[in-house]
Design a protein around this motif. Structure first.
Motif, PDB file in Angstrom:
ATOM      1  N   THR A 132       0.850  -1.183   0.000  1.00  0.00           N
ATOM      2  CA  THR A 132       0.000   0.000   0.000  1.00  0.00           C
ATOM      3  C   THR A 132       0.893   1.242   0.000  1.00  0.00           C
ATOM      4  O   THR A 132       2.042   1.190   0.437  1.00  0.00           O
ATOM      5  CB  THR A 132      -0.928   0.029   1.231  1.00  0.00           C
ATOM      6  N   PHE A 133       0.357   2.335  -0.498  1.00  0.00           N
ATOM      7  CA  PHE A 133       1.140   3.569  -0.605  1.00  0.00           C
ATOM      8  C   PHE A 133       0.209   4.767  -0.566  1.00  0.00           C
ATOM      9  O   PHE A 133      -0.989   4.644  -0.788  1.00  0.00           O
ATOM     10  CB  PHE A 133       1.971   3.589  -1.894  1.00  0.00           C
ATOM     11  N   SER A 134       0.781   5.906  -0.270  1.00  0.00           N
ATOM     12  CA  SER A 134      -0.001   7.141  -0.227  1.00  0.00           C
ATOM     13  C   SER A 134       0.326   7.999  -1.447  1.00  0.00           C
ATOM     14  O   SER A 134       1.309   7.759  -2.150  1.00  0.00           O
ATOM     15  CB  SER A 134       0.313   7.929   1.050  1.00  0.00           C
ATOM     16  N   SER A 135      -0.488   8.999  -1.671  1.00  0.00           N
ATOM     17  CA  SER A 135      -0.261   9.891  -2.804  1.00  0.00           C
ATOM     18  C   SER A 135       1.026  10.689  -2.621  1.00  0.00           C
ATOM     19  O   SER A 135       1.709  11.015  -3.596  1.00  0.00           O
ATOM     20  CB  SER A 135      -1.451  10.821  -2.993  1.00  0.00           C
ATOM     21  N   TYR A 136       1.385  10.976  -1.382  1.00  0.00           N
ATOM     22  CA  TYR A 136       2.620  11.727  -1.152  1.00  0.00           C
ATOM     23  C   TYR A 136       3.849  10.890  -1.508  1.00  0.00           C
ATOM     24  O   TYR A 136       4.840  11.419  -2.020  1.00  0.00           O
ATOM     25  CB  TYR A 136       2.716  12.217   0.293  1.00  0.00           C
ATOM     26  N   GLN A 137       3.806   9.573  -1.258  1.00  0.00           N
ATOM     27  CA  GLN A 137       4.924   8.711  -1.637  1.00  0.00           C
ATOM     28  C   GLN A 137       5.108   8.713  -3.151  1.00  0.00           C
ATOM     29  O   GLN A 137       6.232   8.760  -3.643  1.00  0.00           O
ATOM     30  CB  GLN A 137       4.683   7.278  -1.151  1.00  0.00           C
ATOM     31  N   HIS A 154       8.300  18.780 -19.262  1.00  0.00           N
ATOM     32  CA  HIS A 154       7.463  19.763 -19.943  1.00  0.00           C
ATOM     33  C   HIS A 154       6.207  20.112 -19.158  1.00  0.00           C
ATOM     34  O   HIS A 154       5.313  20.736 -19.663  1.00  0.00           O
ATOM     35  CB  HIS A 154       7.064  19.245 -21.328  1.00  0.00           C
ATOM     36  N   TYR A 155       6.162  19.672 -17.929  1.00  0.00           N
ATOM     37  CA  TYR A 155       5.007  19.994 -17.100  1.00  0.00           C
ATOM     38  C   TYR A 155       5.487  20.379 -15.719  1.00  0.00           C
ATOM     39  O   TYR A 155       6.535  19.963 -15.283  1.00  0.00           O
ATOM     40  CB  TYR A 155       4.026  18.821 -17.007  1.00  0.00           C
ATOM     41  N   THR A 156       4.710  21.187 -15.069  1.00  0.00           N
ATOM     42  CA  THR A 156       4.992  21.490 -13.675  1.00  0.00           C
ATOM     43  C   THR A 156       4.067  20.625 -12.849  1.00  0.00           C
ATOM     44  O   THR A 156       2.871  20.546 -13.119  1.00  0.00           O
ATOM     45  CB  THR A 156       4.742  22.979 -13.373  1.00  0.00           C
ATOM     46  N   LEU A 157       4.612  19.970 -11.882  1.00  0.00           N
ATOM     47  CA  LEU A 157       3.855  19.000 -11.126  1.00  0.00           C
ATOM     48  C   LEU A 157       3.569  19.518  -9.726  1.00  0.00           C
ATOM     49  O   LEU A 157       4.470  19.947  -9.027  1.00  0.00           O
ATOM     50  CB  LEU A 157       4.657  17.699 -11.039  1.00  0.00           C
ATOM     51  N   THR A 158       2.310  19.475  -9.353  1.00  0.00           N
ATOM     52  CA  THR A 158       1.939  19.845  -7.996  1.00  0.00           C
ATOM     53  C   THR A 158       1.364  18.623  -7.292  1.00  0.00           C
ATOM     54  O   THR A 158       0.890  17.678  -7.932  1.00  0.00           O
ATOM     55  CB  THR A 158       0.893  20.975  -7.976  1.00  0.00           C
ATOM     56  N   TYR A 159       1.398  18.655  -5.985  1.00  0.00           N
ATOM     57  CA  TYR A 159       0.883  17.548  -5.193  1.00  0.00           C
ATOM     58  C   TYR A 159      -0.614  17.353  -5.415  1.00  0.00           C
ATOM     59  O   TYR A 159      -1.104  16.239  -5.488  1.00  0.00           O
ATOM     60  CB  TYR A 159       1.199  17.791  -3.717  1.00  0.00           C
ATOM     61  N   SER A 160      -1.338  18.448  -5.580  1.00  0.00           N
ATOM     62  CA  SER A 160      -2.787  18.338  -5.794  1.00  0.00           C
ATOM     63  C   SER A 160      -3.105  17.653  -7.117  1.00  0.00           C
ATOM     64  O   SER A 160      -4.091  16.913  -7.213  1.00  0.00           O
ATOM     65  CB  SER A 160      -3.459  19.704  -5.717  1.00  0.00           C
ATOM     66  N   GLN A 161      -2.293  17.862  -8.148  1.00  0.00           N
ATOM     67  CA  GLN A 161      -2.501  17.176  -9.424  1.00  0.00           C
ATOM     68  C   GLN A 161      -2.337  15.668  -9.259  1.00  0.00           C
ATOM     69  O   GLN A 161      -3.113  14.889  -9.811  1.00  0.00           O
ATOM     70  CB  GLN A 161      -1.506  17.658 -10.475  1.00  0.00           C
ATOM     71  N   VAL A 162      -1.329  15.264  -8.516  1.00  0.00           N
ATOM     72  CA  VAL A 162      -1.085  13.841  -8.290  1.00  0.00           C
ATOM     73  C   VAL A 162      -2.260  13.237  -7.528  1.00  0.00           C
ATOM     74  O   VAL A 162      -2.762  12.164  -7.884  1.00  0.00           O
ATOM     75  CB  VAL A 162       0.244  13.621  -7.546  1.00  0.00           C
ATOM     76  N   LYS A 163      -2.731  13.912  -6.485  1.00  0.00           N
ATOM     77  CA  LYS A 163      -3.860  13.415  -5.699  1.00  0.00           C
ATOM     78  C   LYS A 163      -5.110  13.266  -6.555  1.00  0.00           C
ATOM     79  O   LYS A 163      -5.807  12.256  -6.473  1.00  0.00           O
ATOM     80  CB  LYS A 163      -4.161  14.357  -4.533  1.00  0.00           C
TER      81      LYS A 163
END
Length: 83
Positions: free
Chosen positions: A25-30, A47-56
């Motif tokens: 199991t893993f979390s979105s932050y990992q 070519h993209y800027t990545l934010t934590y909210s996008q991953v979530k």
């Protein structure tokens, strides 16, 4: 025949990062941390800027992930990769 090189989008990078945790199991932050620590290929910049909210958000919508539970204290969802 020449081999066509495909670019890696956020979706493919996210799926590859989740596949590494096959039976765990893993979390979105990992996953977010794993993506940011990946080396850039051929010295090219992403070519993209990545934010934590996008991953979530993308993990919540992904059909290859199963949401196991949500930690009430930190409000972080725990996922498992579907095989």
């Amino acid at each position: 025949m020449t081999k066509v090189k495909t670019s890696r989008t956020l979706e493919t990078v996210l799926k590859e990062a989740c596949e590494r945790y096959k039976n765990e199991t893993f979390s979105s932050y990992q996953i977010y941390s794993d993506i940011l620590e990946q080396p850039k290929r051929n010295g090219r910049r992403r070519h993209y800027t990545l934010t934590y909210s996008q991953v979530k958000q993308r993990m919540a919508r992904a059909d290859y992930l199963e949401k196991m539970e949500e930690d009430e204290k930190t409000r972080v969802a725990i996922y498992k990769y579907k095989e």
